[in-house]
Each structure stands twice: as structure tokens, then as C-alpha cells.
Motif scaffolding. Structure first.
Motif, PDB file in Angstrom:
ATOM      1  N   ILE A 269      93.818 101.121  76.833  1.00  0.00           N
ATOM      2  CA  ILE A 269      92.994 100.037  76.310  1.00  0.00           C
ATOM      3  C   ILE A 269      91.543 100.509  76.204  1.00  0.00           C
ATOM      4  CG2 ILE A 269      92.326  97.626  76.591  1.00  0.00           C
ATOM      5  CD1 ILE A 269      95.332  98.144  76.150  1.00  0.00           C
ATOM      6  N   LYS A 270      90.937 100.242  75.032  1.00  0.00           N
ATOM      7  CA  LYS A 270      89.576 100.711  74.756  1.00  0.00           C
ATOM      8  C   LYS A 270      88.651  99.540  74.434  1.00  0.00           C
ATOM      9  CE  LYS A 270      91.189 105.152  72.945  1.00  0.00           C
ATOM     10  NZ  LYS A 270      91.187 106.083  71.794  1.00  0.00           N
ATOM     11  N   ASP A 271      87.362  99.787  74.636  1.00  0.00           N
ATOM     12  CA  ASP A 271      86.345  98.807  74.271  1.00  0.00           C
ATOM     13  C   ASP A 271      86.299  98.654  72.754  1.00  0.00           C
ATOM     14  OD1 ASP A 271      83.399  98.102  73.487  1.00  0.00           O
ATOM     15  OD2 ASP A 271      83.626  97.488  75.579  1.00  0.00           O
ATOM     16  N   ARG A 272      86.278  97.426  72.273  1.00  0.00           N
ATOM     17  CA  ARG A 272      86.344  97.190  70.831  1.00  0.00           C
ATOM     18  C   ARG A 272      85.107  97.716  70.091  1.00  0.00           C
ATOM     19  NH1 ARG A 272      88.701  91.010  70.203  1.00  0.00           N
ATOM     20  NH2 ARG A 272      90.784  91.405  71.068  1.00  0.00           N
ATOM     21  N   ARG A 273      83.970  97.622  70.741  1.00  0.00           N
ATOM     22  CA  ARG A 273      82.736  98.031  70.055  1.00  0.00           C
ATOM     23  C   ARG A 273      82.475  99.532  70.168  1.00  0.00           C
ATOM     24  NH1 ARG A 273      78.344  94.098  72.583  1.00  0.00           N
ATOM     25  NH2 ARG A 273      79.518  94.729  74.429  1.00  0.00           N
ATOM     26  N   THR A 274      82.608 100.067  71.373  1.00  0.00           N
ATOM     27  CA  THR A 274      82.251 101.479  71.581  1.00  0.00           C
ATOM     28  C   THR A 274      83.428 102.423  71.433  1.00  0.00           C
ATOM     29  OG1 THR A 274      82.648 101.352  73.978  1.00  0.00           O
ATOM     30  CG2 THR A 274      80.450 100.736  73.176  1.00  0.00           C
ATOM     31  N   GLY A 275      84.648 101.891  71.600  1.00  0.00           N
ATOM     32  CA  GLY A 275      85.821 102.748  71.533  1.00  0.00           C
ATOM     33  C   GLY A 275      86.054 103.552  72.795  1.00  0.00           C
ATOM     34  N   ALA A 276      85.261 103.307  73.843  1.00  0.00           N
ATOM     35  CA  ALA A 276      85.427 104.031  75.105  1.00  0.00           C
ATOM     36  C   ALA A 276      86.606 103.470  75.893  1.00  0.00           C
ATOM     37  CB  ALA A 276      84.142 103.923  75.925  1.00  0.00           C
ATOM     38  N   SER A 277      87.254 104.328  76.662  1.00  0.00           N
ATOM     39  CA  SER A 277      88.394 103.916  77.474  1.00  0.00           C
ATOM     40  C   SER A 277      87.964 102.953  78.573  1.00  0.00           C
ATOM     41  CB  SER A 277      89.063 105.135  78.097  1.00  0.00           C
ATOM     42  OG  SER A 277      90.037 104.757  79.052  1.00  0.00           O
ATOM     43  N   LEU A 278      88.756 101.905  78.757  1.00  0.00           N
ATOM     44  CA  LEU A 278      88.525 100.963  79.855  1.00  0.00           C
ATOM     45  C   LEU A 278      89.273 101.379  81.108  1.00  0.00           C
ATOM     46  CD1 LEU A 278      88.639  97.578  77.911  1.00  0.00           C
ATOM     47  CD2 LEU A 278      86.641  98.879  78.638  1.00  0.00           C
ATOM     48  N   GLN A 279      89.897 102.549  81.065  1.00  0.00           N
ATOM     49  CA  GLN A 279      90.525 103.214  82.209  1.00  0.00           C
ATOM     50  C   GLN A 279      91.770 102.490  82.736  1.00  0.00           C
ATOM     51  OE1 GLN A 279      87.562 104.399  85.148  1.00  0.00           O
ATOM     52  NE2 GLN A 279      85.968 104.360  83.573  1.00  0.00           N
ATOM     53  N   TYR A 280      92.437 101.779  81.851  1.00  0.00           N
ATOM     54  CA  TYR A 280      93.762 101.268  82.191  1.00  0.00           C
ATOM     55  C   TYR A 280      94.622 101.269  80.933  1.00  0.00           C
ATOM     56  CZ  TYR A 280      92.466  96.662  80.240  1.00  0.00           C
ATOM     57  OH  TYR A 280      92.078  95.639  79.423  1.00  0.00           O
ATOM     58  N   ALA A 281      95.939 101.218  81.143  1.00  0.00           N
ATOM     59  CA  ALA A 281      96.863 101.355  80.013  1.00  0.00           C
ATOM     60  C   ALA A 281      98.145 100.590  80.275  1.00  0.00           C
ATOM     61  CB  ALA A 281      97.177 102.821  79.775  1.00  0.00           C
ATOM     62  N   PHE A 282      98.908 100.364  79.194  1.00  0.00           N
ATOM     63  CA  PHE A 282     100.238  99.755  79.272  1.00  0.00           C
ATOM     64  C   PHE A 282     101.229 100.705  78.632  1.00  0.00           C
ATOM     65  CE2 PHE A 282      97.372  96.120  79.397  1.00  0.00           C
ATOM     66  CZ  PHE A 282      97.891  95.384  80.460  1.00  0.00           C
ATOM     67  N   ILE A 283     102.342 100.923  79.319  1.00  0.00           N
ATOM     68  CA  ILE A 283     103.379 101.825  78.817  1.00  0.00           C
ATOM     69  C   ILE A 283     104.679 101.038  78.722  1.00  0.00           C
ATOM     70  CG2 ILE A 283     104.652 103.975  79.198  1.00  0.00           C
ATOM     71  CD1 ILE A 283     102.311 104.891  80.957  1.00  0.00           C
ATOM     72  N   GLU A 284     105.232 100.938  77.532  1.00  0.00           N
ATOM     73  CA  GLU A 284     106.469 100.182  77.304  1.00  0.00           C
ATOM     74  C   GLU A 284     107.635 101.152  77.175  1.00  0.00           C
ATOM     75  OE1 GLU A 284     108.470  96.921  74.232  1.00  0.00           O
ATOM     76  OE2 GLU A 284     106.413  97.639  73.917  1.00  0.00           O
ATOM     77  N   PHE A 285     108.612 101.001  78.098  1.00  0.00           N
ATOM     78  CA  PHE A 285     109.812 101.819  78.065  1.00  0.00           C
ATOM     79  C   PHE A 285     110.919 101.079  77.316  1.00  0.00           C
ATOM     80  CE2 PHE A 285     107.513 103.575  81.634  1.00  0.00           C
ATOM     81  CZ  PHE A 285     107.762 104.934  81.564  1.00  0.00           C
ATOM     82  N   GLU A 286     111.917 101.850  76.935  1.00  0.00           N
ATOM     83  CA  GLU A 286     113.036 101.249  76.213  1.00  0.00           C
ATOM     84  C   GLU A 286     113.886 100.387  77.139  1.00  0.00           C
ATOM     85  OE1 GLU A 286     116.552 102.582  73.077  1.00  0.00           O
ATOM     86  OE2 GLU A 286     115.687 104.066  74.427  1.00  0.00           O
ATOM     87  N   LYS A 287     114.025 100.820  78.433  1.00  0.00           N
ATOM     88  CA  LYS A 287     114.883 100.112  79.375  1.00  0.00           C
ATOM     89  C   LYS A 287     114.111  99.795  80.659  1.00  0.00           C
ATOM     90  CE  LYS A 287     119.077 102.462  77.751  1.00  0.00           C
ATOM     91  NZ  LYS A 287     120.204 103.348  78.133  1.00  0.00           N
ATOM     92  N   PRO A 288     114.403  98.680  81.312  1.00  0.00           N
ATOM     93  CA  PRO A 288     113.739  98.326  82.575  1.00  0.00           C
ATOM     94  C   PRO A 288     113.984  99.357  83.678  1.00  0.00           C
ATOM     95  CG  PRO A 288     114.862  96.416  81.659  1.00  0.00           C
ATOM     96  CD  PRO A 288     115.285  97.592  80.835  1.00  0.00           C
TER      97      PRO A 288
END
Length: 363
Positions: free
Chosen positions: A273-292
Motif C-alpha cells: 500500500i502506497k501514499d496516493r500523493r507521493t507514491g511512497a510505501s506505507l510499509q504494509y501490504a496485503f497478499i491474497e492466496f488462492e487457498k486459505p
């Protein structure tokens, strides 16, 4: 002469003053004999004063003497016995209730304190509690409403005659067994049932109480979010195949995470996830897998792992934003397609109209 009264709060043994109050004792014993008091509610409890029962209607306005049972309404009540005078001077005295006309029927009360002499010359003492003062204390401690009606459903469950000096009168309707509770009694909703607790936290640890409070608070917040339209449903749960990763190094990219986490299974989407204005990383992410199962394996293995000189934290995603994004895209797509269809239909209609006008000119 004694009677055992079994209540839902405990047992009480009553010794009767059969010499001083023969009619009252006969009335009480024969009503017990025909199981008249079984399932009667203790409908009034006044702390450190009395508790009252003996009315099958549980209203305080019903009941009749054994003579009314035998001979009809004209004998519903009988004259109160005043001689010799017995005063309400101690806890545990049982007394028939005066109906207001110096007559008594089936209702009685038991005193819960000493020196209640202001009840003298009004009601008729005919016995005393011999055993079961702990039961009196239990009843005395009940929580009641403004009309002194206990919130808990306290009843006389059974009466057992231990000694009866009086012969049974002819035509006394002695039942072969104790009466079964009626459906309206079983389905009563205005009282706390016997197996219910007044204090919901009774017997629970501090941690269990804290957990329940947190769950209630979360549920209340979800209801509010549902009301304002931020949630589809209060019970909506986040997807179980999406992992939340935080404490990332700002230089870590989505491609880096996808390569690292792909060993646990196929990744549908990985986004830092990045800042909308600066494009810098907000230092967190989401990873979606195919299976739980793949998501769970990554959660167990990757927490506190070092990536780009930073120890990351991994947890299951608690966000439902993915559900909303998908539904919003669908709504936007449907809206766009609908608009295109309307424009196409308008274009076709216009073409047909122009073609029709040209044909008229040619003709």
C-alpha cells in the motif's frame, strides 16, 4: 403436627399449632393433602418482612379454603381464629392472610424478621418454621420489582404431610399423583427461570468477562457500521485467504513480497500500500492466496522474518475492504454497460428514424 414444604429455593418444615388453631391447621393440612399448593408461586417477597404464597392464580387475589373445595363458593372463606392470641414476634411464623373481612382462605405468609407485632389482630398465626431458616434467608435475599414481586420464578414444588391428627372428610379429592405443570407455566416469560442466572458473570474468570465485553463491543460497532452503510452485514467476516504484512522496509516492493511468499502457494494478488500523493510505501501490504491453507502456512512460517533488514509482522487480514472493492467494481461495470446499451439503442432508433424519413422523400 408437621408439614414439609419443598420450594425451588430449599425445604421448610412447619410445626402447626393444632391445639390453638384447629380450623386453620385442618384447612392447611387438607389443602396440602390434595396438593393444592403444588406449583404455587411465591409472588410477594418484602425484605426483612414477609413472603406470601398460597394462591394458585399467583395474583394475590385468588385461592379458597378446603371448605370451598368441598362445598362450593359459599364456603370459600371461613372465620378467622383469634383465641388464644398469638403474636408475630419472631422470624419464621406462618400466618393465614386476612381477606379484609376477617376471613381466611388458602393464602399464607411466613415472617422474615422478629417483632412484626403490627400484624397482630389482622392475620392468623397457625404455626412456625422448625427447620429451613437458610431457605427463608435465600428467599429474603431475592431481587424484586417495585411491587415486591421477585424476578426469579420461586415456587412451592411439593408439600409432604409428616403428621396429621385430623381425619380426611368425605369426598376429599385426593389426587393419585402430584399435578404436572401446565403449558402456560412452562412458557412463562416474565420470570427468570430456575436454571438462569441473575448475574451473567457469575462463575466466570476476569479474562472470560473481558473477552465477552470485547465481543459485545465489536458486535455493537459492526451494527453501527451496518446502519451507516460501511458494512453489508454485521456478521460479515474478512476473507480467510488474505494475509496482512506490516513493518516493511520502505524499499520492499510488491514484486519482492510476491517472490518471497510464492513458495507457500499461488498468489492471486500482492500489493504494498502506497501514499496516493507521493507514491511512497506505507510499509504494509496485503497478499491474497488462492487457498486459505496456503495463507495459514505463510502466517505460521513468516512472522518475525527478516526482509530487507526489517523484521516483518504477519497476521490474517481483518479488513473487509476487498469485498467492497469487488462489489463496487461490479456496480461500476454494470452501470457502464447499461449506459452503453442505452446509447446504442438511442443510436439505432435515430438511424431507423432517419432511414424512414429518407424513404418518404424518395416516394
Amino acid at each position: 403436627m408437621s408439614v414439609l414444604i419443598e420450594t425451588t429455593e430449599g425445604d421448610i418444615v412447619i410445626d402447626l399449632f393444632f391445639k390453638e388453631r384447629p380450623n386453620c391447621c385442618r384447612n392447611f393440612l387438607k389443602l396440602c393433602r390434595i396438593k393444592y399448593y403444588n406449583l404455587c408461586q411465591i409472588f410477594t417477597v418484602e425484605e426483612n418482612y414477609i413472603f406470601q404464597t398460597g394462591d394458585p392464580t399467583n395474583t394475590g387475589r385468588g385461592g379458597e379454603s378446603i371448605f370451598g373445595v368441598l362445598y362450593g363458593d359459599q364456603a370459600r372463606y371461613f372465620e378467622i381464629e383469634r383465641v388464644p392470641k398469638i403474636r408475630h414476634l419472631k422470624k419464621g411464623l406462618i400466618s393465614f392472610v386476612n381477606n379484609g373481612s376477617d376471613q381466611i382462605g388458602s393464602q399464607f405468609f411466613i415472617t422474615l424478621a422478629d417483632d412484626l407485632d403490627y400484624l397482630d389482630n389482622k392475620h392468623c398465626v397457625f404455626g412456625q418454621v422448625a427447620e429451613g431458616f437458610d431457605t427463608l434467608d435465600n428467599i429474603n435475599s431475592q431481587t424484586c420489582d417495585e411491587e415486591n414481586r421477585p424476578f426469579r420464578d420461586i415456587r412451592i414444588s411439593h408439600t409432604i404431610i409428616l403428621d396429621d391428627p385430623f381425619e380426611d372428610p368425605p369426598r376429599l379429592p385426593i389426587p393419585s399423583r402430584s399435578p404436572s405443570p401446565k403449558l402456560d407455566l412452562v412458557q412463562a416469560t416474565n420470570k427468570i427461570a430456575l436454571d438462569e442466572k441473575i448475574d451473567e458473570d457469575e462463575g466466570k474468570t476476569a479474562e472470560e468477562i473481558k473477552k465477552e465485553l470485547e465481543e459485545k463491543e465489536m458486535k455493537a460497532q459492526a451494527e453501527i457500521l451496518t446502519m451507516i452503510g460501511d458494512l453489508h452485514d454485521a456478521d460479515e467476516a474478512p476473507p480467510d485467504n488474505i494475509l496482512f504484512v506490516c513493518k516493511l522496509n520502505p524499499v520492499t516492493t510488491s514484486e519482492d513480497l510476491e517472490i518471497i511468499f510464492s513458495r507457500f502457494g499461488e498468489i492471486v494478488e500482492c500489493e504494498v500500500i502506497k501514499d496516493r500523493r507521493t507514491g511512497a510505501s506505507l510499509q504494509y501490504a496485503f497478499i491474497e492466496f488462492e487457498k486459505p491453507q496456503q495463507c495459514e502456512a505463510a502466517y505460521l512460517k513468516m512472522d518475525n522474518v527478516l526482509i530487507d533488514d526489517r523484521r516483518i509482522h504477519v497476521d490474517f487480514s481483518q479488513s473487509v475492504a476487498k469485498n467492497y472493492t469487488w462489489k463496487k467494481q461490479n456496480r461500476d461495470t454494470d452501470k457502464f454497460l447499461s449506459m452503453r446499451k442505452r446509447r446504442f439503442r438511442a443510436w439505432v432508433k435515430d438511424k431507423k428514424q432517419r432511414h424512414s424519413e429518407k424513404r418518404k422523400l424518395w416516394l
